[in-house]
Design an enzyme around this catalytic site. Structure first.
Site, PDB file in Angstrom:
ATOM      1  N   VAL A  95       0.994  -1.143   0.090  1.00  0.00           N
ATOM      2  CA  VAL A  95       0.041   0.023  -0.009  1.00  0.00           C
ATOM      3  C   VAL A  95       0.858   0.913   0.085  1.00  0.00           C
ATOM      4  O   VAL A  95       1.868   1.195   0.232  1.00  0.00           O
ATOM      5  CB  VAL A  95      -0.668  -0.327   1.247  1.00  0.00           C
ATOM      6  N   CYS A  96       0.845   2.724  -1.121  1.00  0.00           N
ATOM      7  CA  CYS A  96       1.432   3.651  -0.997  1.00  0.00           C
ATOM      8  C   CYS A  96       2.965   3.257  -1.201  1.00  0.00           C
ATOM      9  O   CYS A  96       3.535   2.919  -1.901  1.00  0.00           O
ATOM     10  CB  CYS A  96       0.862   4.536   0.317  1.00  0.00           C
ATOM     11  N   SER A  97       3.548   3.917  -0.289  1.00  0.00           N
ATOM     12  CA  SER A  97       4.521   3.647  -1.100  1.00  0.00           C
ATOM     13  C   SER A  97       6.140   2.634  -0.073  1.00  0.00           C
ATOM     14  O   SER A  97       7.392   2.220  -0.259  1.00  0.00           O
ATOM     15  CB  SER A  97       6.154   5.190   0.276  1.00  0.00           C
TER      16      SER A  97
END
Length: 207
Positions: free
Chosen positions: A99-101
């Site tokens: 998720v995300c970075s």
């Protein structure tokens, strides 16, 4: 299905808790928060801690891993204990997700070379240094590797994963159980739709 979510200092809480909530509701699935050592790990706001109940060594072969992102990702890119665990776990997982970075950590572990992948809009181009093709999509599925865009996209990713790993009816039942029916009050959730000048202000909030 056993899901492991690694925690590291200054992770973003919703990156971890969103998928956790979806997958923990799924019948027959269990979720374990892991870290270098069991104990509390503090998020990027410094006000919330989640407890890792197991170490990386305690959970070497989960069926699914969900790697959260956050400002702490950039320090974690040098954490070989974390990267090594991701790399080794990936050899046997049914699904490896981020998720995300958190996708940068998958990249640093050598898992994204030649794959399409996504992450938070502010870090999207950084994926290229790991051989990935950055794509601005909410969820990207490449074989058993699934990456999600920023923060709230983790809920979408987890539902997508559940539908593929189990079935759509189960995913829909979980979506209904958690009443995931998003209707945001503003159309400002993407740089493509946000009002002019808002991007810089948003960046100041996340560094």
């Amino acid at each position: 299905m056993h899901v492991a979510i690694p925690l590291y200092p200054r992770f973003t809480a919703l990156d971890a808790v969103g998928p956790y909530t979806v997958l923990a509701f799924a019948p027959g699935w269990r979720v374990t928060f892991v870290a270098a050592e069991p104990g509390p790990v503090t998020d990027d706001r410094g006000a919330l801690s989640l407890a890792a109940t197991a170490s990386y060594d305690d959970v070497p072969n989960p069926d699914v891993i969900v790697v959260p992102g956050g400002p702490g990702t950039f320090d974690a890119l040098a954490d070989e204990a974390l990267l090594g665990w991701i790399r080794r776990a990936h050899e046997r997982t049914s699904w490896t997700t981020s998720v995300c970075s958190g996708s940068l950590l998958l990249g640093a572990a050598g898992l994204l070379d030649g794959l399409r992948a996504t992450t938070h809009w502010a870090a999207l181009e950084l994926l290229r240094q790991y051989g990935a093709e950055p794509v601005s999509e909410r969820t990207v599925v490449q074989g058993k590797v699934v990456t999600a865009a920023g923060v709230s996209a983790g809920i979408d990713m987890a539902l997508t994963l559940l539908a593929r790993a189990r079935d759509e009816e189960t995913a829909q039942a979980v979506q209904l159980a958690i009443e995931y029916d998003p209707r945001p009050p503003f159309d400002a959730g993407s740089p493509r739709t946000a009002p002019a000048g808002l991007t810089d202000r948003a960046l100041q909030l996340i560094v």
